[in-house]
Write an enzyme that holds these catalytic residues in place. Structure first.
Site, mmCIF file in Angstrom:
data_model
loop_
_atom_site.group_PDB
_atom_site.id
_atom_site.type_symbol
_atom_site.label_atom_id
_atom_site.label_comp_id
_atom_site.label_asym_id
_atom_site.label_seq_id
_atom_site.Cartn_x
_atom_site.Cartn_y
_atom_site.Cartn_z
ATOM 1 N N TYR A 47 -2.956 36.686 60.367
ATOM 2 C CA TYR A 47 -3.224 36.792 58.931
ATOM 3 C C TYR A 47 -3.727 38.195 58.628
ATOM 4 C CZ TYR A 47 -2.424 32.851 55.929
ATOM 5 O OH TYR A 47 -1.820 31.937 55.113
ATOM 6 N N GLU A 49 -4.153 39.552 55.039
ATOM 7 C CA GLU A 49 -4.182 39.797 53.583
ATOM 8 C C GLU A 49 -4.876 41.123 53.301
ATOM 9 O OE1 GLU A 49 -5.947 36.359 51.791
ATOM 10 O OE2 GLU A 49 -4.093 35.196 51.929
ATOM 11 N N ASP A 193 16.650 48.384 40.532
ATOM 12 C CA ASP A 193 16.735 47.441 41.649
ATOM 13 C C ASP A 193 17.964 47.863 42.445
ATOM 14 O OD1 ASP A 193 17.331 45.351 43.331
ATOM 15 O OD2 ASP A 193 16.919 43.791 41.859
ATOM 16 N N THR A 219 15.935 44.976 48.402
ATOM 17 C CA THR A 219 15.817 44.118 49.572
ATOM 18 C C THR A 219 15.989 45.032 50.777
ATOM 19 O OG1 THR A 219 18.174 43.681 49.476
ATOM 20 C CG2 THR A 219 16.732 42.020 48.495
ATOM 21 N N LYS A 222 20.442 44.081 53.034
ATOM 22 C CA LYS A 222 21.844 44.229 52.628
ATOM 23 C C LYS A 222 22.384 45.505 53.278
ATOM 24 C CE LYS A 222 21.281 41.560 48.371
ATOM 25 N NZ LYS A 222 19.882 41.484 47.960
ATOM 26 N N ARG A 228 15.350 40.269 56.578
ATOM 27 C CA ARG A 228 15.264 39.821 55.184
ATOM 28 C C ARG A 228 13.902 40.215 54.637
ATOM 29 N NH1 ARG A 228 19.608 36.805 54.429
ATOM 30 N NH2 ARG A 228 19.056 36.610 52.249
HETATM 31 N N1 DSN Z 1 22.143 37.804 44.092
HETATM 32 C C1 DSN Z 1 22.122 37.856 45.530
HETATM 33 C C2 DSN Z 1 23.334 38.520 46.002
HETATM 34 O O1 DSN Z 1 23.647 39.620 45.544
HETATM 35 O O2 DSN Z 1 24.020 37.955 46.820
HETATM 36 C C3 DSN Z 1 20.941 38.513 46.004
HETATM 37 O O3 DSN Z 1 19.814 38.104 45.346
#
Ligand code: DSN
Length: 426
Positions: A47, A49, A193, A219, A222, A228
């Site tokens: 933990y 935090e 984003d 993220t 990708k 993730r």
């Molecule tokens: N919307 C999802 C994608 O692009 O597959 C990711 O959040």
């Protein structure tokens, strides 16, 4: 304790599925073995935090170092002054920015979900559309390009506090400078984003949002090819322009407000094992090899788009600058849902997607989205794209013909044997 063979057998089956099929979901990738190994480690027990050097728990000396390493590497990748590596996902990163910047009921402006946008940019079914007052811009009907004139007109009309840019299904680059210009005019902050094109931006193959957007989220799994997770960055830490306050009523630097929005705002304990894996992935992104990979991603996407166009498919915007493309299947008389289902039978994985001005629901859709980040990691180059597009075309044109689809599946499985995935796993 007895080993849980039920679960481990399923994990093994998932490995085999990934090995034998062609993965074209634009938001997926294959991490390196070391990124995966870093995720399954004893740091899951800890933990922590708080933030490095200022935690609410004892015994954080070691996880402080992995988290600081992740932060430092991320700052170096994008040349930024502020980074937070704790968001559990991109959705959490976006929620934290909203919490730091907006009050319930504030107006926001984002790309419509049905035009390629993201749920967290104001969709009615998401907190971002329930807590705040969402407004949307779209893409042009003819070209399928971001309608900047519409964006500017909407911004002047609704005076949003936050403008979202970035998308889930948009294959072209963004004019961040133009968005910032209207944001300054109406007194809005801008959040990019970059979850989808982040890897290409990291290696300077697409426009950088950092000098124009106040906040950048992403993220990590990708095109960045990490575990993730989510991240938040700012080019420069800045004193907040509206005197936004913390819960004690103090006006704070934006970095403080963002840190507090992640924890304790929307999250509790950070996933220190995932943060360790983020640090490993960020180290990989800093390498020259990652530039070679991203260049290949772009070349593969362009080769795939061309092969589709040559077969009469309608790609929204006519092509791609990044790793993905969105195809309107209406001239091929098949829905996105049916296309997705037929392709899965041939072990080609992609997802149905609404196209701009779609006349079908989100459950059926007229489109399908393909991305090449994952197959490029497997080692594919431009020369492999025609085989993939031929296979897809054969399936879509014979979507009810099980023997033809079965034959394509056999060819796909044979084709994939040359691209070894995780040989160390036996
Ligand atoms: N919307 C999802 C994608 O692009 O597959 C990711 O959040």
């Amino acid at each position: 304790m007895q080993r849980d063979t039920l679960v481990f057998d399923l994990i093994r089956k998932e490995l085999e599925r990934q090995r034998h099929g062609i993965e074209l979901i634009a938001s997926e990738n294959f991490t390196s073995l070391q990124v995966m190994q870093a995720m399954g480690n004893v740091m899951t027990n800890k933990y922590a935090e708080g933030y490095p050097g200022r935690r609410y728990y004892a015994g954080c000396e070691i996880v402080d170092q992995t988290e600081q390493l992740a932060i430092d590497r991320l700052k170096e990748i994008f040349g930024v002054e502020y980074a937070n590596v704790q968001p559990h996902s991109g959705a959490q990163a976006n929620a934290a920015v909203a919490l730091a910047v907006l009050q319930p009921g504030d107006a926001t402006l984002g790309l419509d979900l049905s035009m390629g946008g993201h749920l967290t940019h104001g969709s009615a079914v998401n907190y971002s559309g329930k807590l705040y007052q969402p407004h949307f811009y779209g893409v042009t009907r003819e070209e399928g390009l971001i309608d900047y004139e519409m964006l500017e007109a909407k911004a002047r009309e609704v005076k949003p506090k936050l403008i979202y840019c970035g998308a889930s299904a948009y294959s072209r680059d963004w004019d961040y400078a133009r968005i910032r210009k209207v944001a300054d005019e109406v007194g809005a902050l801008v959040m990019a984003d970059i979850a989808h094109p982040a890897g290409l931006i990291a290696k300077k193959l697409l426009n950088s949002p950092f000098e124009h957007c106040h906040f950048v989220t992403s993220t990590t799994h990708k095109t960045l090819r990490g575990p993730r997770g989510g991240i938040i960055m700012m080019n420069k830490d800045f004193e907040n322009p509206w005197g936004l306050k913390d819960v004690k009523g103090n006006i704070r630097m934006m970095s403080n407000l963002l840190d507090m929005a992640v924890f304790p705002g929307i999250q509790g304990g950070p996933l220190q094992h995932v943060i360790a894996a983020k640090a490993v992935a960020f180290g990989e992104i800093l390498s020259d090899e990652f530039l070679v990979y991203q260049k290949q991603v772009q070349k593969n996407a362009q080769a795939m788009a061309k092969a589709f166009v040559d077969k009469g498919y309608h790609i929204i915007s006519g092509g791609t600058d990044n790793h993905l493309m969105l195809i309107d299947l209406r001239n091929k008389n098949i829905s996105g849902k049916k296309a997705e289902q037929a392709l899965v039978q041939a072990e080609i994985t992609a997802n149905k997607n609404m196209v701009p001005y779609d006349d079908k629901s989100a459950f059926v859709t007229s489109g399908i989205r393909f991305g090449v980040a994952a197959i490029t990691t497997r080692g594919m180059t431009e020369s492999h794209m025609p085989f993939i597009v031929d296979s897809i075309d054969k399936v879509l044109m014979n979507a009810d013909d099980a023997p033809i689809i079965g034959a394509v599946r056999n060819q796909v499985n044979e084709f994939m044997e040359q691209f070894i995935l995780y040989p160390e796993m036996g």
